[in-house]
Each structure stands twice: as structure tokens, then as C-alpha cells.
Design a protein around this motif. Structure first.
Motif, short mmCIF file in Angstrom:
data_model
loop_
_atom_site.label_atom_id
_atom_site.label_comp_id
_atom_site.label_asym_id
_atom_site.label_seq_id
_atom_site.Cartn_x
_atom_site.Cartn_y
_atom_site.Cartn_z
N ARG A 89 0.87 -1.18 0.00
CA ARG A 89 0.00 0.00 0.00
C ARG A 89 0.90 1.22 0.00
O ARG A 89 1.89 1.27 0.73
N GLN A 90 0.56 2.22 -0.83
CA GLN A 90 1.32 3.46 -0.85
C GLN A 90 0.45 4.61 -1.33
O GLN A 90 -0.39 4.45 -2.21
N GLN A 91 0.69 5.75 -0.73
CA GLN A 91 -0.01 6.96 -1.15
C GLN A 91 0.68 7.53 -2.39
O GLN A 91 1.90 7.51 -2.51
N MET A 92 -0.13 8.04 -3.31
CA MET A 92 0.38 8.67 -4.52
C MET A 92 0.60 10.16 -4.25
O MET A 92 0.10 10.72 -3.28
N ASP A 93 1.35 10.82 -5.12
CA ASP A 93 1.59 12.26 -4.97
C ASP A 93 0.30 13.06 -5.00
O ASP A 93 0.22 14.13 -4.40
N ASP A 94 -0.74 12.53 -5.67
CA ASP A 94 -2.00 13.27 -5.74
C ASP A 94 -2.89 13.02 -4.51
O ASP A 94 -4.01 13.48 -4.44
N GLY A 95 -2.37 12.26 -3.52
CA GLY A 95 -3.11 12.02 -2.29
C GLY A 95 -3.95 10.75 -2.28
O GLY A 95 -4.43 10.34 -1.23
N THR A 96 -4.14 10.12 -3.44
CA THR A 96 -4.90 8.88 -3.49
C THR A 96 -3.99 7.71 -3.08
O THR A 96 -2.77 7.88 -2.95
N TRP A 97 -4.58 6.54 -2.92
CA TRP A 97 -3.83 5.37 -2.47
C TRP A 97 -3.82 4.30 -3.54
O TRP A 97 -4.77 4.15 -4.31
N MET A 98 -2.76 3.50 -3.57
CA MET A 98 -2.62 2.33 -4.43
C MET A 98 -2.43 1.13 -3.51
O MET A 98 -1.67 1.19 -2.55
N ASP A 99 -3.17 0.05 -3.80
CA ASP A 99 -3.04 -1.20 -3.07
C ASP A 99 -2.76 -2.31 -4.06
O ASP A 99 -3.36 -2.36 -5.13
N ALA A 100 -1.87 -3.22 -3.69
CA ALA A 100 -1.57 -4.37 -4.54
C ALA A 100 -1.45 -5.61 -3.67
O ALA A 100 -0.93 -5.55 -2.56
N THR A 101 -1.97 -6.73 -4.19
CA THR A 101 -1.83 -8.02 -3.51
C THR A 101 -1.48 -9.07 -4.55
O THR A 101 -1.89 -8.97 -5.71
N ALA A 102 -0.70 -10.05 -4.14
CA ALA A 102 -0.35 -11.18 -5.00
C ALA A 102 0.27 -12.25 -4.11
O ALA A 102 0.79 -11.95 -3.03
#
Length: 169
Positions: A89-102
């Protein structure tokens, strides 16, 4: 350890459907917590971490049952995270979040290619991509998924997505 772990933060820059990972995270200290660690940090070899691996750096939060960092000439060349499921999980520069699972997140640092395998899913404000295997070239931005007989599902959100009814926003 600093040599190979700095490469891990690059994972935050590797997923499609992203705006831009929070650039200030790279300037933050990286914290690594694991049940056990064994291996080499110099020369050629590998470092294995197990017992639940948690890596944080700024807004980056990566969790996996196990991690393997391959070292060549004292530099990290590959980082592999495994578990049911490895998560990021990481916050983007625009303030939104990205989540990845595998089940497996494999980052070839030398070629800058990340491979997600085993029920992967990447979610951001811009949409989702899910399937059994995805290969993403961080240099070119090219993504390949599916083609192995499994299905791939991509959902791209409209640019001006309206809030859901009753959400109060």
C-alpha cells in the motif's frame, strides 16, 4: 542491508493504473521488521527474511510472509516477496492510495520488471487490474497480463467519478 533495501522502495513505482507514487517516501527512513533474517549483504548471494516481513518507508507499507533479496557484486538485483498474500500500500503524490496483492511479487531490479503472480490485484483511484499473472516494465510502462489461459479483469474509473448515492460526499 541499506544497499538492497533502497531498491525495495522502487516497488512503489511499478504498478499500472497509478498517477505517481509519493516521491517524498524515498527520502524517509526504511524500517524492516521480520521474524528472522539470514544471508549476506555483500558480494554475491542472498538475504532471506521470514516470519512475517513488514517494510515501511513514508507511506509505503509492504507485508509478506517471506522475502528474498538477491545480491550480486554487493548490489541488490532482485527482490521476491511471497505469502498468501503479499500486500503493498502506498499513497500517490495526488493524495490517493494504491493497493496491490499477490501470492508472489518479484522485482527484477536490473531490468526494472515486476511480476505479480497468484491471484494478483492492483487497485488505485484510477481503477483495478486483476488476474493470475502480470508483468510490468517500469521503464516503458508496458504491461502484459493473461495469455496463460486465465482471465484478466480491468476496471477503469471515469475521470470525474461521482460519489456513490448516500455516501454523504
Amino acid at each position: 542491508m541499506k544497499i538492497h533495501l533502497a531498491a525495495l522502495c522502487a516497488l512503489s513505482l511499478m504498478f499500472p493504473l497509478l498517477a505517481s507514487a509519493k516521491s517524498t517516501d524515498r527520502n524517509e527512513p526504511m524500517n524492516i521488521d521480520a521474524g528472522a533474517q539470514t544471508g549476506t549483504l555483500t558480494g554475491d548471494g542472498k538475504t532471506l527474511m521470514s516470519g512475517g516481513v513488514v517494510i515501511t518507508q513514508g507511506s509505503l507499507d509492504l507485508r509478506a510472509a517471506n522475502a528474498e533479496i538477491q545480491i550480486k557484486g554487493g548490489e541488490a538485483v532482485r527482490a521476491i516477496f511471497t505469502g498468501k498474500q503479499a500486500t503493498m500500500r502506498q499513497q500517490m503524490d495526488d493524495g490517493t492510495w494504491m493497493d496491490a496483492t499477490a501470492d508472489r511479487i518479484d522485482y527484477d531490479i536490473t531490468s526494472e520488471i515486476i511480476t505479480l503472480t497468484g491471484n494478483y490485484k492492483v487497485t488505485s483511484a484510477r481503477g483495478t487490474n486483476a488476474g493470475q499473472r502480470m508483468v510490468y516494465n517500469t521503464r516503458s510502462g508496458e504491461m502484459n497480463s493473461g495469455g496463460d489461459g486465465s482471465r484478466v479483469r480491468t476496471v477503469i474509473q471515469p475521470k470525474n467519478k461521482a460519489p456513490a448515492a448516500g455516501s454523504g460526499k
